[in-house]
Design an enzyme around this catalytic site. Structure first.
Site, mmCIF file in Angstrom:
data_model
loop_
_atom_site.group_PDB
_atom_site.id
_atom_site.type_symbol
_atom_site.label_atom_id
_atom_site.label_comp_id
_atom_site.label_asym_id
_atom_site.label_seq_id
_atom_site.Cartn_x
_atom_site.Cartn_y
_atom_site.Cartn_z
ATOM 1 N N ASP A 155 117.955 73.689 24.971
ATOM 2 C CA ASP A 155 119.015 73.275 25.889
ATOM 3 C C ASP A 155 120.052 72.377 25.229
ATOM 4 O O ASP A 155 121.212 72.348 25.652
ATOM 5 C CB ASP A 155 118.398 72.549 27.088
ATOM 6 C CG ASP A 155 117.674 73.508 28.025
ATOM 7 O OD1 ASP A 155 118.006 74.707 28.000
ATOM 8 O OD2 ASP A 155 116.790 73.070 28.769
ATOM 9 N N TYR A 197 117.010 73.915 36.083
ATOM 10 C CA TYR A 197 116.386 72.597 35.916
ATOM 11 C C TYR A 197 117.427 71.476 35.884
ATOM 12 O O TYR A 197 118.562 71.670 35.420
ATOM 13 C CB TYR A 197 115.571 72.536 34.625
ATOM 14 C CG TYR A 197 114.095 72.826 34.815
ATOM 15 C CD1 TYR A 197 113.276 71.945 35.525
ATOM 16 C CD2 TYR A 197 113.504 73.967 34.280
ATOM 17 C CE1 TYR A 197 111.922 72.194 35.697
ATOM 18 C CE2 TYR A 197 112.152 74.236 34.446
ATOM 19 C CZ TYR A 197 111.372 73.343 35.160
ATOM 20 O OH TYR A 197 110.028 73.605 35.337
ATOM 21 N N ASP A 198 117.005 70.302 36.363
ATOM 22 C CA ASP A 198 117.808 69.083 36.283
ATOM 23 C C ASP A 198 117.013 68.051 35.486
ATOM 24 O O ASP A 198 115.822 67.842 35.749
ATOM 25 C CB ASP A 198 118.086 68.530 37.681
ATOM 26 C CG ASP A 198 118.831 69.512 38.564
ATOM 27 O OD1 ASP A 198 120.013 69.284 38.830
ATOM 28 O OD2 ASP A 198 118.213 70.517 38.999
ATOM 29 N N HIS A 230 108.214 71.724 28.122
ATOM 30 C CA HIS A 230 109.493 71.057 27.872
ATOM 31 C C HIS A 230 109.248 70.081 26.715
ATOM 32 O O HIS A 230 108.535 69.080 26.890
ATOM 33 C CB HIS A 230 109.954 70.247 29.083
ATOM 34 C CG HIS A 230 110.024 71.012 30.364
ATOM 35 N ND1 HIS A 230 111.218 71.390 30.946
ATOM 36 C CD2 HIS A 230 109.041 71.441 31.205
ATOM 37 C CE1 HIS A 230 110.974 72.032 32.074
ATOM 38 N NE2 HIS A 230 109.651 72.070 32.255
#
Length: 654
Positions: free
Chosen positions: A318, A402-403, A453
């Site tokens: 990301d 996602y946040d 993650h």
């Protein structure tokens, strides 16, 4: 992962004003400087109708220059800007450094797509991929065969990874999957169209192939948080909770320099890394002592466990592939931040190199944190309590489903903590037969693949100076014997990390493993080197097979700690160009030099993260999950540095 998003939506506004010149060499890049850098390229004939600006940021000067400036502010440092450009017509990327002082091009380096990988994805490319797939007859035919109206499908372009496919080498690729949206309020993530994916050549603007692997039923239940069957009367039992500071906050912010109690930190913001902290120091008995030169989250990757032909490629960097700080939220008082808040805006560049401002991008506030210390003594009658508080510096960004929130905490006792928070909507799949070996069922027929993650913090240490060393500290049992006749003894071992080959470490919670960063040249009053200790959460490292593409490309996530010698060009743990990079870039390549790290200017790279086995409680919106690490003073101070904290005054009733 990401979706088609517009970074110039109403959360951003174009900046036209002329900012005053930068003074400190680490001051954030201004809108005027971004505009000036673009003008330099225009005059050189390097901006055409096909030129896109993937990244524009401050090219930070070498630490030696910054140190010289600290000693003498008259020391001149050339102010520079670093850019990644993409020629959309050819797919050629380049890295350009601009001198803002001389208004000239310092360097212009082509990015070799085979050797280096590609520059990061653009928002415009998400739109291109979505439109190409929506117009592709094979894609539409696959949807119609499933009984799906193509007009109701929302394409989600995803990074392609690198799997050695000969027909993709050197090409700028994306993969597109689809989700159904019945109406404008419907949550598409609730209706994944599984078993179908399109491979798109972004430069040729063609759909290279369609993988139609499995005809799985699309989950039907709606997924909005307030839709049936999730809807229920809102609870009315929560009474107002007000946080007030009648005399205002205890911190000040002056030209991005934040001062709170004994702390001082320069705040930065970067379109790739987001929030950055610089020159973090603590005032101790009248002497300002450095702790960190620079700290950031330099990379994060999310990789999924579903090995099916339509999902095996799911691993998303990301930070390096999506520059996800472009999607930083404009925060709202009372919703995202509570209390006496100070906001900072952030300036980034859009795909055309024009500056945009994200209002209220960074939130700064104080929080009560319970008791700092307390004791009631049976002998001398002491009965004292002190309350703790912490300073919070944070930002939030949304990347597709996602946040993520990143919260740096500074504590009164010299502790530094980073907490990464994950919320939003999990990436879904069709799961008609219930739980599988690689996914859990969240709602009828709706699954979510297992995933991780993984974050990597870049910590440029400066514990009382730049010459630092690292020891690995482990708790150790002592066998029963003459010196331990009853077997109650235990001790601690210390292993010095001398070279970069030593500095690749994994955590071990069973023996309380931590890493102590010390300054061999500075001693506390007991004669020991001053230091800070890195406490990790010892969460699982990368679970992908060591022969996998994911393992090669996200190799930083195979260790909890890497220690390297400082090099200003070594910024990103997975390499500078992550998109479609074949692997082993960044840390695994740098450490082959096996440089000396004992008593040197060193950088710590700390991997931490979440291993997510989704559960029904994560649907339709996932409650916040947390991960992070802590840096604690260990012999840095001569005694408890909070003895001077006063009682809580009017708030303490006794």
């Amino acid at each position: 992962m990401t979706t088609v998003a517009d970074p110039t939506a109403d959360r951003n506004r174009l900046v036209h004003e002329i900012d005053r010149p930068a003074d400190h060499p680490l001051r954030r890049l201004t809108a005027a400087e971004m505009t000036s850098a673009r003008e330099v390229l225009e005059r050189a004939g390097m901006v055409t109708a096909d030129t896109r600006f993937v990244y524009v940021g401050l090219h930070e000067p070498d630490k030696s220059d910054v140190r010289a400036y600290q000693r003498d502010p008259a020391h001149h440092i050339d102010r520079r800007c670093r850019m990644y450009l993409l020629d959309q017509a050819t797919g050629q990327g380049s890295r350009v450094v601009i001198s803002l002082d001389d208004r000239s091009i310092v360097s212009n380096t082509a990015v070799d797509p085979v050797r280096d990988g590609q520059v990061s994805l653009l928002d415009e490319e998400f739109e291109i991929a979505d439109k190409l797939v929506a117009a592709d007859e094979s894609w539409c035919a696959a949807l119609r065969r499933r009984g799906i109206d193509p007009a109701k499908v929302r394409g989600v372009p995803l990074s392609a990874g690198h799997f050695g496919f000969t027909d993709e080498i050197g090409k700028r690729m994306a993969r597109v999957v689809g989700f159904c949206q019945e109406d404008e309020k419907d949550l598409p993530w609730a209706h994944p169209i599984d078993g179908l994916v399109a491979y798109v050549d972004l430069t040729a603007r063609t759909v290279q192939k369609i993988v139609d692997d499995a005809d799985l039923p699309v989950p039907a239940e709606r997924g909005e948080w307030d839709a049936e069957p999730h809807a229920s009367p809102r609870r009315n039992t929560l009474k107002p909770l007000e946080i007030t500071q009648p005399e205002g906050p205890s911190f000040t912010v002056d030209d991005d320099v934040l001062t709170w109690e004994n702390w001082s930190v320069r705040i930065g913001f970067d379109g790739r890394e987001g929030l950055t902290l610089h020159e973090v120091s603590y005032l101790d008995n009248g002497r300002r002592r450095p702790v960190l030169y620079r700290a950031s989250v330099a990379e994060m990757v999310v990789f999924y466990a579903d090995p099916s032909p339509s999902r095996f490629y799911q691993n998303y960097f990301d930070t390096g592939e999506y520059m996800f700080c472009r999607y930083t939220n404009s925060l709202k008082l009372g919703c995202d931040c509570l209390g006496e808040i100070h906001y900072l805006d952030a300036t980034i560049a859009d795909d055309h190199g024009r500056p945009c401002t994200i209002d209220n991008a960074i939130c700064i506030h104080e929080e009560d944190y319970g008791l700092l210390w307390k004791h009631n003594d049976m002998f001398n009658g002491m009965s004292e309590s002190r309350r703790s508080r912490r300073l919070v510096i944070s930002f939030f960004t949304t990347i597709g489903n996602y946040d993520y929130g990143f919260y740096w905490y500074l504590y009164l006792d010299g502790t530094i903590e980073l907490e990464a928070k994950a919320t939003g909507v999990v990436f879904t799949s069709a799961l008609p037969d219930g739980d599988s070996a690689y996914a859990n069922e969240l709602a009828p027929g709706l699954g979510a693949p297992f995933h991780q993650h993984m974050f990597c913090a870049r910590l440029d240490m400066a514990v009382d100076g730049d010459a630092n060393a690292v020891d690995e500290l482990d708790a150790a049992r002592v066998p029963m014997g003459p010196d331990n006749p009853y077997g109650n003894a235990f001790t601690r071992t210390a292993t010095r990390l001398y070279r970069e080959s030593d500095g690749q470490r994994t955590g071990d919670a069973s023996i309380g493993r931590v890493w102590r960063i010390s300054n061999p040249d500075k001693r506390n009053r007991l004669g020991n080197p001053v230091g800070y200790v890195l406490h990790s959460q010892n969460a699982p490292l990368m679970l992908a097979d060591e022969n996998s593409s994911t393992h090669r490309r996200a190799n930083f996530a195979t260790k909890h700690l890497w220690v390297t010698r400082y090099d200003p060009e070594e910024r990103y743990p997975a390499g500078e160009y992550v998109y479609q990079n074949h692997g082993h870039a960044g840390l695994p390549t740098w450490v082959t030099a096996d440089r000396d790290i004992d008593g040197q200017d060193i950088v710590l790279w700390h991997t931490f993260g979440l291993t997510h086995f989704p559960r029904p409680e994560d649907w339709p919106v996932m409650p916040m999950d947390y991960t992070g690490f802590t840096l604690k003073a260990d012999g840095f101070f001569d005694r408890n540095p909070t003895l001077d904290v006063p009682p809580n005054g009017r708030s303490c009733h006794g």
